[in-house]
Design a protein around this motif. Structure first.
Motif, mmCIF file in Angstrom:
data_model
loop_
_atom_site.group_PDB
_atom_site.id
_atom_site.type_symbol
_atom_site.label_atom_id
_atom_site.label_comp_id
_atom_site.label_asym_id
_atom_site.label_seq_id
_atom_site.Cartn_x
_atom_site.Cartn_y
_atom_site.Cartn_z
ATOM 1 N N GLY A 258 -30.539 -16.878 -15.159
ATOM 2 C CA GLY A 258 -29.866 -18.077 -14.699
ATOM 3 C C GLY A 258 -28.426 -18.176 -15.170
ATOM 4 N N GLN A 259 -27.809 -17.017 -15.467
ATOM 5 C CA GLN A 259 -26.456 -17.006 -16.013
ATOM 6 C C GLN A 259 -25.451 -16.423 -15.018
ATOM 7 O OE1 GLN A 259 -25.962 -18.498 -19.069
ATOM 8 N NE2 GLN A 259 -28.143 -18.935 -18.747
ATOM 9 N N VAL A 260 -24.206 -16.853 -15.141
ATOM 10 C CA VAL A 260 -23.092 -16.274 -14.398
ATOM 11 C C VAL A 260 -22.205 -15.567 -15.419
ATOM 12 C CG1 VAL A 260 -21.154 -16.671 -12.840
ATOM 13 C CG2 VAL A 260 -23.182 -18.147 -12.705
ATOM 14 N N ILE A 261 -22.169 -14.250 -15.367
ATOM 15 C CA ILE A 261 -21.383 -13.454 -16.300
ATOM 16 C C ILE A 261 -20.013 -13.192 -15.683
ATOM 17 C CG2 ILE A 261 -21.307 -11.378 -17.710
ATOM 18 C CD1 ILE A 261 -23.752 -13.169 -18.221
ATOM 19 N N ARG A 262 -18.986 -13.721 -16.316
ATOM 20 C CA ARG A 262 -17.623 -13.527 -15.800
ATOM 21 C C ARG A 262 -17.062 -12.213 -16.353
ATOM 22 N NH1 ARG A 262 -14.224 -19.094 -15.889
ATOM 23 N NH2 ARG A 262 -12.677 -17.605 -15.122
ATOM 24 N N VAL A 263 -16.771 -11.294 -15.446
ATOM 25 C CA VAL A 263 -16.172 -10.016 -15.810
ATOM 26 C C VAL A 263 -14.765 -10.034 -15.222
ATOM 27 C CG1 VAL A 263 -16.414 -7.501 -15.694
ATOM 28 C CG2 VAL A 263 -18.454 -8.947 -15.715
ATOM 29 N N ASP A 264 -13.853 -10.671 -15.944
ATOM 30 C CA ASP A 264 -12.528 -10.952 -15.361
ATOM 31 C C ASP A 264 -11.375 -10.753 -16.334
ATOM 32 O OD1 ASP A 264 -12.848 -13.117 -17.033
ATOM 33 O OD2 ASP A 264 -13.031 -14.609 -15.436
ATOM 34 N N GLY A 265 -11.641 -10.087 -17.468
ATOM 35 C CA GLY A 265 -10.569 -9.845 -18.421
ATOM 36 C C GLY A 265 -10.062 -11.095 -19.115
ATOM 37 N N GLY A 266 -10.856 -12.159 -19.070
ATOM 38 C CA GLY A 266 -10.444 -13.412 -19.702
ATOM 39 C C GLY A 266 -9.524 -14.244 -18.840
ATOM 40 N N LYS A 267 -9.763 -14.235 -17.528
ATOM 41 C CA LYS A 267 -8.915 -15.014 -16.638
ATOM 42 C C LYS A 267 -9.168 -16.503 -16.838
ATOM 43 C CE LYS A 267 -7.070 -14.891 -11.954
ATOM 44 N NZ LYS A 267 -7.033 -14.103 -10.704
ATOM 45 N N SER A 268 -8.082 -17.268 -16.994
ATOM 46 C CA SER A 268 -8.226 -18.681 -17.320
ATOM 47 C C SER A 268 -7.742 -19.614 -16.226
ATOM 48 C CB SER A 268 -7.454 -19.002 -18.610
ATOM 49 O OG SER A 268 -6.079 -18.698 -18.456
ATOM 50 N N GLY A 269 -7.239 -19.076 -15.129
ATOM 51 C CA GLY A 269 -6.769 -19.946 -14.060
ATOM 52 C C GLY A 269 -6.151 -19.159 -12.927
ATOM 53 N N ARG A 270 -5.617 -19.897 -11.963
ATOM 54 C CA ARG A 270 -5.006 -19.294 -10.788
ATOM 55 C C ARG A 270 -3.602 -19.868 -10.608
ATOM 56 N NH1 ARG A 270 -6.985 -16.567 -6.658
ATOM 57 N NH2 ARG A 270 -9.163 -17.001 -7.131
ATOM 58 N N MET A 271 -2.671 -19.028 -10.160
ATOM 59 C CA MET A 271 -1.302 -19.476 -9.896
ATOM 60 C C MET A 271 -1.229 -20.110 -8.510
ATOM 61 S SD MET A 271 0.690 -18.785 -12.493
ATOM 62 C CE MET A 271 2.316 -18.778 -11.758
ATOM 63 N N TYR A 272 -0.620 -21.277 -8.429
ATOM 64 C CA TYR A 272 -0.492 -21.971 -7.152
ATOM 65 C C TYR A 272 0.959 -22.074 -6.674
ATOM 66 C CZ TYR A 272 -5.319 -23.381 -7.987
ATOM 67 O OH TYR A 272 -6.656 -23.374 -8.224
ATOM 68 N N TRP A 273 1.923 -22.126 -7.617
ATOM 69 C CA TRP A 273 3.324 -22.346 -7.252
ATOM 70 C C TRP A 273 4.212 -21.382 -8.039
ATOM 71 C CZ3 TRP A 273 3.016 -25.731 -3.397
ATOM 72 C CH2 TRP A 273 2.003 -26.689 -3.422
ATOM 73 N N ASP A 274 5.327 -20.954 -7.408
ATOM 74 C CA ASP A 274 6.313 -20.204 -8.175
ATOM 75 C C ASP A 274 7.322 -21.174 -8.767
ATOM 76 O OD1 ASP A 274 8.171 -20.904 -6.205
ATOM 77 O OD2 ASP A 274 8.220 -18.917 -5.273
ATOM 78 N N ARG A 275 8.334 -20.663 -9.479
ATOM 79 C CA ARG A 275 9.297 -21.524 -10.171
ATOM 80 C C ARG A 275 10.105 -22.404 -9.219
ATOM 81 N NH1 ARG A 275 11.174 -19.940 -15.549
ATOM 82 N NH2 ARG A 275 9.715 -18.417 -16.403
ATOM 83 N N ASP A 276 10.222 -21.964 -7.963
ATOM 84 C CA ASP A 276 10.987 -22.717 -6.975
ATOM 85 C C ASP A 276 10.128 -23.687 -6.182
ATOM 86 O OD1 ASP A 276 13.403 -21.409 -7.646
ATOM 87 O OD2 ASP A 276 12.765 -19.662 -6.465
ATOM 88 N N GLY A 277 8.863 -23.838 -6.599
ATOM 89 C CA GLY A 277 7.987 -24.782 -5.938
ATOM 90 C C GLY A 277 7.351 -24.287 -4.662
ATOM 91 N N ARG A 278 7.455 -22.970 -4.424
ATOM 92 C CA ARG A 278 6.826 -22.413 -3.224
ATOM 93 C C ARG A 278 5.380 -22.018 -3.505
ATOM 94 N NH1 ARG A 278 11.986 -18.593 -2.471
ATOM 95 N NH2 ARG A 278 11.085 -17.959 -4.475
ATOM 96 N N ALA A 279 4.541 -22.232 -2.502
ATOM 97 C CA ALA A 279 3.124 -21.903 -2.665
ATOM 98 C C ALA A 279 2.937 -20.390 -2.827
ATOM 99 C CB ALA A 279 2.344 -22.397 -1.445
ATOM 100 N N ILE A 280 2.076 -20.021 -3.758
ATOM 101 C CA ILE A 280 1.742 -18.611 -3.979
ATOM 102 C C ILE A 280 0.445 -18.300 -3.258
ATOM 103 C CG2 ILE A 280 1.064 -16.902 -5.707
ATOM 104 C CD1 ILE A 280 2.932 -18.264 -7.655
#
Length: 280
Positions: A258-280
């Motif tokens: 009943g477990q979900v094993i994350r094999v992701d190198g310790g990924k903690s989130g997703r990028m949504y915007w670049d520095r200029d406010g454009r969607a990634i």
């Protein structure tokens, strides 16, 4: 203490076995001494050959076709029960149409993705569990001899973090690695006390396709596998395969279900915007 996988002689069914990750999973189980049945909607013209490997073309969205494949697997390996199943089949994110917004996504695409990734996984899981149940009902002595009874569902980081523009893919993976896995774990144990159901949620995997995408768009490596990843690199395919071996083995994971094993190198989130406010 026995620290071997203890998988020698087990019959393993792998769906999506012709894919980049699927082929590495097949190789891993062969190396562990298993008999393997590789299922895919289309088997390559020159697939890997091995005395303990059988290929079958299967559309996992058809229950009768999947059920027939299970019967063929048992016949080919002299009535052996497929105790381990790895559900790696499905529509890959790289090959699904991308959209700026779900507002632009055809309903047909959403339905198709869920049909293959979610319903197809459900059908495969049902067939695995029914085979275990029917085998035990037909021969009660099997209860004392069956080992490594394990279902492993390959999900995705998308089921954890979502995918802007591909809610179809994220929803399909979230459904199987959470709702389906959590529901099946107690059900499987009620049928056979040592049966286990777990999921793996890989991050960006270093497949040939991912490498092509990074060559075409160099920022993809940084966005998908570096900026929010503790290890600052994509996941190696063999790390996903070795996690499958661990979860398949009762010696290593006998109390893990009943477990979900994350094999992701310790990924903690997703990028949504670049520095200029454009969607990634």
């Amino acid at each position: 203490m026995d620290i071997s996988f203890g998988l020698d002689g087990c019959l393993v069914v792998v769906t999506g076995a012709s894919g980049h990750i699927g082929k590495v999973i097949v190789d891993a189980f062969l190396e562990a001494g298993c008999c393997v049945v590789g299922l895919d909607i289309k088997v390559q013209s020159s697939p890997k050959q091995h005395e303990r490997l059988r290929w079958i073309e299967v559309d996992i969205t058809s229950e009768s076709v999947v059920r027939n494949a299970w019967s063929e697997a048992q016949r080919h390996f002299n009535g052996r029960v497929p105790t381990v199943c790895v559900c790696a089949a499905g529509l890959d994110l790289s090959y699904i149409d991308h959209h700026q917004s779900v507002a632009d996504m055809p309903v047909e695409q959403f339905r198709r993705t869920l049909d293959v990734n979610t319903t197809g996984t459900f059908i495969t899981a049902k067939t695995w569990l029914k085979c275990i149940k029917d085998s035990i009902d037909a021969d009660t002595q099997l209860r004392s001899t069956l080992r490594n009874v394990s279902l492993i569902i390959i999900g995705s980081e998308a089921g954890v973090l979502g995918v802007p523009g591909n809610a179809d893919y994220a929803a399909s993976k979230s459904a199987i690695q959470y709702g389906l896995t959590m529901s099946l774990a107690p059900e499987a144990a009620r049928i056979f006390e040592h049966a286990r159901v777990n999921a793996i949620a890989p991050g960006a995997v270093n497949t040939p396709q991912f490498q092509k995408e990074c060559e075409a768009a160099p920022e993809a490596l940084w966005v998908d596998a570096q900026v929010t990843v503790a290890s600052k690199k994509p996941v190696e395919m063999e790390h996903v395969a070795k996690t499958c071996l661990m979860l398949a083995s009762n010696n290593f994971s006998g109390s893990t279900t009943g477990q979900v094993i994350r094999v992701d190198g310790g990924k903690s989130g997703r990028m949504y915007w670049d520095r200029d406010g454009r969607a990634i």
